[in-house]
Design a protein around this motif. Structure first.
Motif, PDB file in Angstrom:
ATOM      1  N   VAL A  12     -12.564 -23.061 -53.387  1.00 50.62           N
ATOM      2  CA  VAL A  12     -12.196 -23.465 -52.025  1.00 50.62           C
ATOM      3  C   VAL A  12     -13.261 -24.392 -51.436  1.00 50.62           C
ATOM      4  O   VAL A  12     -12.943 -25.411 -50.793  1.00 50.62           O
ATOM      5  CB  VAL A  12     -11.995 -22.219 -51.137  1.00 50.62           C
ATOM      6  N   ALA A  16     -12.473 -28.247 -50.587  1.00 52.80           N
ATOM      7  CA  ALA A  16     -12.615 -28.696 -49.194  1.00 52.80           C
ATOM      8  C   ALA A  16     -13.472 -29.952 -49.118  1.00 52.80           C
ATOM      9  O   ALA A  16     -13.180 -30.880 -48.345  1.00 52.80           O
ATOM     10  CB  ALA A  16     -13.230 -27.584 -48.348  1.00 52.80           C
ATOM     11  N   ARG A  17     -14.544 -30.026 -49.917  1.00 60.09           N
ATOM     12  CA  ARG A  17     -15.405 -31.204 -49.907  1.00 60.09           C
ATOM     13  C   ARG A  17     -14.674 -32.436 -50.439  1.00 60.09           C
ATOM     14  O   ARG A  17     -14.937 -33.564 -50.011  1.00 60.09           O
ATOM     15  CB  ARG A  17     -16.647 -30.939 -50.753  1.00 60.09           C
ATOM     16  N   GLY A  62     -11.399 -32.791 -50.257  1.00 57.89           N
ATOM     17  CA  GLY A  62     -10.183 -33.004 -49.492  1.00 57.89           C
ATOM     18  C   GLY A  62      -8.913 -32.583 -50.227  1.00 57.89           C
ATOM     19  O   GLY A  62      -7.822 -33.062 -49.905  1.00 57.89           O
ATOM     20  N   TRP A  85      -6.620 -30.266 -50.129  1.00 64.93           N
ATOM     21  CA  TRP A  85      -6.074 -29.166 -49.326  1.00 64.93           C
ATOM     22  C   TRP A  85      -4.928 -28.424 -50.014  1.00 64.93           C
ATOM     23  O   TRP A  85      -4.801 -27.206 -49.831  1.00 64.93           O
ATOM     24  CB  TRP A  85      -5.632 -29.715 -47.971  1.00 64.93           C
ATOM     25  N   ILE A  91      -6.542 -25.702 -52.046  1.00 65.52           N
ATOM     26  CA  ILE A  91      -7.024 -24.609 -51.189  1.00 65.52           C
ATOM     27  C   ILE A  91      -5.869 -23.698 -50.796  1.00 65.52           C
ATOM     28  O   ILE A  91      -5.987 -22.466 -50.829  1.00 65.52           O
ATOM     29  CB  ILE A  91      -7.717 -25.179 -49.936  1.00 65.52           C
ATOM     30  N   THR A 140      -5.597 -19.809 -51.975  1.00 65.67           N
ATOM     31  CA  THR A 140      -5.614 -18.784 -50.918  1.00 65.67           C
ATOM     32  C   THR A 140      -4.368 -17.913 -50.972  1.00 65.67           C
ATOM     33  O   THR A 140      -4.448 -16.687 -50.845  1.00 65.67           O
ATOM     34  CB  THR A 140      -5.733 -19.446 -49.543  1.00 65.67           C
TER      35      THR A 140
END
Length: 419
Positions: free
Chosen positions: A51, A55-56, A58, A60, A63, A67
């Motif tokens: 994650v 996130a670094r 991008g 998404w 992620i 999740t």
């Protein structure tokens, strides 16, 4: 740390496994619940790192997928109201979701096909081969539908057709072929295993019945010589089982040495506690009155006779937990908590738990039974005597267990009375 995690995993598996299950289902449940318990720990670190990195960069969608997948895993682990099939299908849906989601995001070069291949394998392992086949064909159909959507919405949207349609169809064909072969092999292996386990269960039942008949026959040798003992071996067997089960519930420390197998062995070996009496002379064993000091010293030897006979049998058969436990009971059931018993004058926890349990059961039955030199004592007076001698003659914890199952003792005494 390793021991802590191992203990927690065993506890998690035991609290989820059903009480009534055949051997194959027992193995399947252990695999499923063990996998859930391990996965929730093992995948935590990769999830967090994944994650952060996504996130670094991008990413998404990655992620979101990670999740959802990890949340699904935690739900399956902590939700207690699903059936075994509910958990199994939940795991399969999770695997299928990961596989398809990774195919959408990373295409044919990511781990999506690996996860998809895992789904039918797990379906065959946890459920049956027919479910495995359905999952395999369902996975292939789902990828074809995704590829069709990819083509309709514009090539490259899902990366599935990036290498061309022929390449994609070759991958799907190989996936389906490998999945079917793997499911077939697992199905045949589990089928053979189930047949073998069925034969073993039948043989085990036969051996248990043979053992029980042999034990009762051996115990009867001593009983027939002591004409007053009547149903003593039947009652004491049931008393010992009751006490052991109660100690399982009330004492975590003692429960560690009283698993279900040991409790069953205790109850089956209890009838042999006086087998050594076959070595006591008739004029002492059958004497219609109290024994002299010298005669009592000779009577005491029955504990050694019993121990020696059972240990000799174990030497002939090799290591045998049942015979070792029976010898332990025969050798120690006349020891006393304060060290005043025989044959070795052991005290406290020096006396094996089996001997401490047998001591309470044996004395209770002797008190409520009629002998030529005494009348039968009432259930209430027998309990009072044992309570009075807790910490002197008897283990206080075993006495506490007796009081909690006292009514059951009384019922057994009535049902299997010598009258």
């Amino acid at each position: 740390m390793k021991k802590f995690l191992d203990r927690k995993l065993r506890q998690y598996i035991q609290c989820h496994c059903s009480d009534t299950r055949d051997s194959l289902r027992c193995a399947q449940e252990t695999i499923l619940y063990g996998m859930l318990g391990i996965s929730s720990v093992v995948f935590l670190f990769p999830y967090v790192i994944g994650v952060i990195l996504a996130a670094r960069l991008g990413l998404w969608p990655v992620i979101l997928i990670d999740t959802l997948a990890y949340g699904w895993l935690l739900f399956l682990m902590f939700y207690r109201n699903l059936s075994y099939h509910g958990y199994a299908y939940g795991v399969l849906m999770l695997i299928e979701f990961l596989g398809l989601a990774l195919l959408i995001v990373t295409g044919n070069h990511g781990a999506g096909w690996l996860w998809l291949f895992l789904a039918p394998v797990m379906a065959a392992l946890l459920l049956d081969r027919h479910t495995g086949y359905r999952v395999a064909f369902g996975g292939a159909a789902a990828t074809v539908i995704l590829a069709l959507l990819d083509w309709l919405l514009g090539p490259g949207w899902m990366h599935l057709l990036r290498d061309g349609l022929p390449s994609f169809m070759a991958i799907v064909s190989n996936y389906l072929a490998l999945s079917v072969v793997a499911v077939f092999i697992i199905g045949r292996l589990l089928g053979s295993l189930e047949t073998t386990l069925g034969v073993l269960r039948e043989r085990t039942r036969e051996l248990e019945l043979t053992q029980e008949v042999t034990v009762d026959t051996m115990a009867s040798l001593a009983e027939y010589r002591d004409i007053e003992t009547g149903n003593h071996i039947v009652r004491t067997r049931k008393y010992v089982q009751l006490l052991a089960r109660q100690l399982q519930r009330q004492s975590p420390e003692l429960a560690a040495g009283l698993d279900d197998e040991t409790v069953e062995l205790l109850s089956h070996s209890a009838p042999l506690h006086d087998i050594g009496k076959v070595g006591v002379p008739d004029d002492i064993l059958l004497k219609p009155g109290r024994l002299t000091k010298e005669e009592f010293e000779e009577m005491k030897k029955h504990t050694r006779y019993g121990r020696d006979a059972l240990m000799h049998a174990e030497e002939k058969l090799g290591s045998n937990h049942f015979l070792r436990l029976a010898a332990e009971i025969a050798w120690t059931h006349h020891e006393k908590w304060d060290g005043s018993g025989y044959p070795r004058g052991l005290s406290g926890e020096q006396i094996p738990l089996s001997g401490r349990i047998m001591a309470v059961a044996d004395v209770y039955d002797a008190l409520i039974s009629k002998r030529v030199y005494k009348e039968a004592t009432s259930h209430e007076k027998a309990l009072a005597y044992i309570v009075e001698h807790a910490g002197k003659q008897f283990d206080p914890e075993v006495v506490r267990a007796l009081l909690l199952v006292a009514e059951d003792f009384k019922s057994i005494a009535c049902e299997f009375s010598d009258q």
